[in-house]
Design an enzyme around this catalytic site. Structure first.
Site, PDB file in Angstrom:
ATOM      1  N   ASP A  88      -1.809  22.746 -35.434  1.00  0.00           N
ATOM      2  CA  ASP A  88      -1.898  23.813 -34.452  1.00  0.00           C
ATOM      3  C   ASP A  88      -3.315  23.949 -33.905  1.00  0.00           C
ATOM      4  O   ASP A  88      -3.515  24.231 -32.723  1.00  0.00           O
ATOM      5  CB  ASP A  88      -1.465  25.148 -35.066  1.00  0.00           C
ATOM      6  CG  ASP A  88       0.056  25.322 -35.083  1.00  0.00           C
ATOM      7  OD1 ASP A  88       0.775  24.360 -34.761  1.00  0.00           O
ATOM      8  OD2 ASP A  88       0.500  26.431 -35.414  1.00  0.00           O
TER       9      ASP A  88
ATOM     10  N   ASP B 294      -5.934  34.039 -29.912  1.00  0.00           N
ATOM     11  CA  ASP B 294      -6.488  35.370 -30.069  1.00  0.00           C
ATOM     12  C   ASP B 294      -8.003  35.377 -29.978  1.00  0.00           C
ATOM     13  O   ASP B 294      -8.655  34.340 -30.041  1.00  0.00           O
ATOM     14  CB  ASP B 294      -6.070  35.979 -31.418  1.00  0.00           C
ATOM     15  CG  ASP B 294      -6.303  35.042 -32.605  1.00  0.00           C
ATOM     16  OD1 ASP B 294      -7.309  34.301 -32.592  1.00  0.00           O
ATOM     17  OD2 ASP B 294      -5.470  35.042 -33.514  1.00  0.00           O
TER      18      ASP B 294
END
Lengths: 258, 258, 258, 258
Positions: A37, A112
């Site tokens: 990821d 984020d």
């Protein structure tokens, strides 16, 4: 790369080893992300604004952003080229740091942005505004502003809700707030959140983007968070859906078997 | 000190300015803590095992441990000496660090002990055992082991329950665990919790006691948490009770007025 | 009504006393809701699809939907007519019940729709799908599907996040699920959630709309939840914003003052 | 029973089919519970105060209270008789209802006692006291008072912590409280909790014991909750421990494998 050249496609390999390199992204039409990821997060930030689809192949365990295994990628790539498989369009986060009235930094992120302490003392004091309205002050270990894609990353560990990864929204989620009365906020993709770093903090404060880029903040800094104009484009597999990954990675259950 | 001497009582003033001094605690019968909750935490650790009552006077805002204001202390002290006011007996936490099979450090704390990262990367990997039974592995920002007194400190910010401050129990509460399926655990005062710091962590790891003492841990360290044999003895006021402070400090409501 | 007639405006008073009356809503251009939040919920459902603005005057305490006091309403109404005050456009929820392959009921709601038990035994068994993908089974006291407006109503009591009231989204939030690993879901306004009521439940099951309308469900029923095509239009006051009400009604704090 | 008679042991079979029968428990030395967790709850209440050990055999899936399968029970029973296996001593809850100044009912429970609505309107208004100190008012779907054994039953679904099943404590946990600022409370086994049912509720209110016995409450009733003087004695298996069951039944993970 060998397979791609056979198909008459130019391929430029590059690596991500903890720190980003300066890479020319000019003329890139399609990207493969080979890794986990984290590699996809890096590729998405690198290719922000370019409208380049990313096919994320996992080389280890599959993850939220890497549903496609190294055995499946050729098939998925062909499926995508022939139009049978679509793109998952994901909101990216734009973060602007203002200091002394001047914009000093701009970041984009796929998961984020986190404002937190960098040191032993963990508590930071932050003021939150939404579209210029005051929402209150946080005394907390930090604040996470997450995209829907990032709702299953750090935000979920801090008690946040899970968002449909393709929706237009941001989560504002304090980390360990020193109050009983708080909840994660979910705001529209049109909202602008602002966090003011109060002066005279007891600790150094940092801004982290996707857990990969780090920028030191100062008391008095204003940090703005909004939806980026461009989106990350991830090639979809038809093999797994979001909730299967959720079940596998985060132990999700819609209910127990009991 | 002047008032106390008038009463024929010897008083030894000493200070706590961030770092503990070496102070002889021999022959001390009674302690005043003048400051905030942090001063009481320091005094309680300093006086651990001595059975010395502490009268905690707040010099600023009152806190969970400092319900008595500087206007009230004489009255409370008199009330205590005449037997009208009791002592609140609080469980203290004993923390033992083992490295390479040897006990290398022992700490006591009144609020909590926290194992967490000290650096940019925040995730630590810890194995938890309770009375030698494996409970599972945490991938989290850290783990808090708190006393009932500490249930309203860092643990509550990490989502923990609130405990009757005088009960015999410990809370084991992960900080931002990377899973959906976790809950704070509350264990008996007779249980021994053990956290094994896994090897090959991506970050430095520290043990913090009451947020005041810090000790660097290494991969392979075993950390044991249990109730201390002695208790902290806090002189009670009859002016405020625990839930009034809870309401005031943490915005507690048993329900809204709506 | 007297004041309105003076202004050359026709006014039709009607009441809501627990049960809706059949009222002709034809030709209505503007509605006043006099009462509490419940009255606004009723008015919004009655006027769904008609594009009629609602000015919600509170006759008791102000609420999330009734920010305007009886002293302020004339001023707000004038402000709205002169164009100085805007409308808050709120997503409404459309709920369709299918039984035996046929659509038997359609509801609209401004806050939420709740599927739960109606009886002593509280646990219900429900399957959740999102856009035809299986998300899992809930064993729970029920499931709430809430609009952003409803995020501060029953959903927040069940641990849900707080949503920007004007965003396009729905919350899917189980009530007391019998598992550790669950979280509220927030989905896009374009998503369709489906709950299948399993057969052979131990209890009667009901569907409640805004806590005001109740419909008995049967095992085998399919219930679909999506954004309604029309929105509720609430006249905005400039006196209070959403977060002031949040602070007042739900004891919100962005952080403690401690 | 056949096997037991061979051993020279008298056995009295009786059943639990939803409603308790009146059974003479005189002279009983040992009880087998054959069924699920519900059967154990019933047996524990029936045998309260008698000091009778219960060997809980599961006839279906194993549960929190029924770790022993029908294949294992002989072996476990022999192990217990020969002293190799101990008893798990579990706190039982004593619940007293006072109406008009008179004690009208007393219950004992092994899991929990719940005060909640019985009807469509779910919100109840309750005042909570602990050892005569006011803790506040709940506007909620109800309040659960649970033993440590019950911490993994309804209380965990309402967001409660998990307690060491053998510790001496009670949990006070509101169900869907209409406030942001609440937390489960854990109190000592010596504390007495009191819930006052406010007058003029909008709904019927019931007290449920272990989810099996139901008693209708009235406005003005006082309900007291404390540790029972006797404990439930459950024969331990050495096959599974509490956290293995937790993992299996509630999807517990000390952390994800991600």
């Amino acid at each position: 790369a060998f397979f791609l050249r056979e198909q008459g496609i130019d391929a430029i390999p590059f690596g991500f080893f903890g720190k980003p390199e300066d890479i020319s992204t000019e003329g890139v039409d399609f990207a493969f992300s080979l890794g986990g990821d984290g590699t996809v997060l890096y590729a998405a930030r690198l290719l922000d604004n370019l409208g380049v689809p990313i096919l994320a192949v996992n080389l280890g365990n599959f993850g939220f952003l890497t549903e496609i295994s190294s055995c499946e990628w050729k098939e998925v790539f062909e499926g995508y080229r022939q139009g049978g498989l679509g793109l998952s369009r994901r909101v990216m986060l734009k973060v602007i740091v203002e200091r002394g009235g001047k914009r000093i930094m701009t970041f984009s992120g796929l998961n984020d942005a986190v404002i937190s302490a960098n040191g032993m003392s963990k508590v930071v004091e932050l003021d939150l505004r939404l579209n210029h309205n005051e929402l209150g002050s946080y005394r907390a270990d930090g604040v996470i502003v997450a995209t829907p894609t990032g709702s299953t990353a750090y935000s979920v560990a801090a008690g946040g809700p899970i968002l449909d990864p393709e929706m237009e929204a941001l989560i504002i989620n304090p980390i360990c707030p020193f109050t009983l009365s708080n909840r994660p906020l979910v705001v529209s993709g049109n909202d602008v959140a602002q966090i003011n770093v109060k002066k005279d903090q007891r600790t150094d404060i940092i801004l982290s983007i996707d857990g990969q880029e780090v920028f030191p903040l100062q008391g008095g800094d204003l940090v703005f968070f909004e939806k980026s104009h461009s989106k990350a484009l991830l090639v979809r597999s038809d093999r797994r859906n979001f909730f299967e990954v959720l079940r596998s990675k985060l132990n999700w259950s819609g209910g127990s078997d009991a």
